[in-house]
Design an enzyme around this catalytic site. Structure first.
Site, PDB file in Angstrom:
ATOM      1  N   ASP A   1       0.842  -1.202   0.000  1.00  0.00           N
ATOM      2  CA  ASP A   1       0.000   0.000   0.000  1.00  0.00           C
ATOM      3  C   ASP A   1       0.879   1.256   0.000  1.00  0.00           C
ATOM      4  OD1 ASP A   1       0.836  -0.089   2.634  1.00  0.00           O
ATOM      5  OD2 ASP A   1      -1.168  -0.074   3.516  1.00  0.00           O
TER       6      ASP A   1
ATOM      7  N   GLU B   1      -1.333  -5.716   8.648  1.00  0.00           N
ATOM      8  CA  GLU B   1      -0.549  -5.101   9.725  1.00  0.00           C
ATOM      9  C   GLU B   1      -1.186  -5.417  11.075  1.00  0.00           C
ATOM     10  OE1 GLU B   1       0.006  -0.905   9.064  1.00  0.00           O
ATOM     11  OE2 GLU B   1       0.844  -1.218   7.062  1.00  0.00           O
TER      12      GLU B   1
ATOM     13  N   GLU C   1       9.184  -4.109  10.691  1.00  0.00           N
ATOM     14  CA  GLU C   1       9.525  -2.781  10.157  1.00  0.00           C
ATOM     15  C   GLU C   1       9.920  -1.819  11.271  1.00  0.00           C
ATOM     16  OE1 GLU C   1       6.841  -1.094   7.270  1.00  0.00           O
ATOM     17  OE2 GLU C   1       7.863   0.856   7.343  1.00  0.00           O
TER      18      GLU C   1
HETATM   19  O1  KIV Z   1       3.472  -1.044   1.674  1.00  0.00           O
HETATM   20  C1  KIV Z   1       4.620  -1.522   1.616  1.00  0.00           C
HETATM   21  O2  KIV Z   1       5.346  -1.343   0.645  1.00  0.00           O
HETATM   22  C2  KIV Z   1       5.076  -2.315   2.748  1.00  0.00           C
HETATM   23  C3  KIV Z   1       6.502  -2.746   2.797  1.00  0.00           C
HETATM   24  C4  KIV Z   1       7.438  -1.616   2.784  1.00  0.00           C
HETATM   25  C5  KIV Z   1       6.773  -3.703   3.871  1.00  0.00           C
HETATM   26  O3  KIV Z   1       4.309  -2.600   3.607  1.00  0.00           O
END
Ligand code: KIV
Length: 267
Positions: A46, A117, A184
């Site tokens: 996202d 998430e 992250e």
């Molecule tokens: O949205 C994204 O690109 C992500 C990654 C950076 C883990 O969640």
């Protein structure tokens, strides 16, 4: 290398001690290049909200937009596992909505897994999706959809209490049946501890050297997106510079009537 990557194969890579390379992709052309180069997972993140749509956060991204991008990526890949990121509001409201939206990513877009998430609070959600046959990648630590709760994109898990919460989140993701988890924006020693405690692979972004794999936003690592560059990003190329030079060249040649030439013209 030529064998199709699957979610169980990603788990086996950890058992074999093989590092996992993950990049984001949002369209057909990039998906083809990254897939042919040998990346293991194409994550339709996202982060499309930031690097493609120019939004301030990932929060405005919708399920329909993510499905559009996932379809394009799926058309471009042959080998890599395609994981679709479930955007804000697509899995938090109810289990029913989470199941329906996750199912759409597989049925309509052709994704092979989804990412959500959150940890302890999403144990039931992950379990429900896995029971439906949908492989789930977890995501804990600095989860960008919670940016306003964190008060900005700040490294998480520096304090003892926060560390414990992130560890519990990662353990919950594994217990719920996820096949991998993104870590992250956390200190590297915490990522090391989580990586040691989990049997599923950890995929780090801003989480140091000890994770089982690494993920970067492709626009960051290629130097295409220069609004801000977090410390954890390594720039492997200056594609923005290459594009700028090419475009300046084109403009000059059009103005000087050097393009098109005879060889670009029809008779
Ligand atoms: O949205 C994204 O690109 C992500 C990654 C950076 C883990 O969640």
């Amino acid at each position: 290398m030529a064998e199709k990557v699957t979610a169980p194969e990603i788990k086996r890579m950890k058992q074999r001690g093989e590092k996992i390379a993950v990049l984001t992709a949002y369209d057909y052309s990039f998906a083809r290049i990254l897939d042919e180069a040998g990346v293991d997972i194409l994550l339709v993140g996202d982060s499309v909200g930031s690097v493609i749509q120019g939004q301030q956060s990932t929060l405005p991204v919708t399920v329909d937009e993510m499905i559009y991008h996932t379809k394009a990526v799926v058309r471009g890949r042959r080998r890599a596992l395609v994981v679709a990121d479930m955007p804000f509001l697509s899995y938090q409201v109810s289990l029913e909505e989470a199941k329906r939206n996750a199912g759409r990513f597989l049925q309509e877009a052709g994704a092979e897994a989804v990412k959500i998430e959150g940890g302890v609070h999403f144990l039931e959600t992950i379990e429900a999706l896995v029971q439906m046959g949908i492989p789930v990648m977890g995501h804990v630590g600095l989860t960008p959809q919670s940016v306003h709760r964190f008060g900005g994109y700040k490294v998480q898990g520096k304090e003892k209490e926060e560390r414990g919460i992130i560890l519990q989140d990662a353990l919950a993701v594994e217990e719920a049946g996820a096949f991998s988890v993104v870590l992250e924006g956390i200190p590297m020693d915490l990522a090391q501890e989580i990586t040691r405690r989990l049997s599923i692979p950890t995929i780090g972004i801003g989480a140091g050297i000890h994770c089982d794999g690494q993920v970067l936003v492709v626009h960051d690592m290629l130097g295409l997106f220069d609004m801000y560059t977090p410390k954890f990003v390594k720039r492997y190329a200056d594609v923005r510079g290459i594009i700028t030079d090419a475009v300046k060249n084109f403009i000059a040649e059009v103005r000087e009537e050097k393009f098109p030439g005879e060889e670009h013209s029809f008779h």
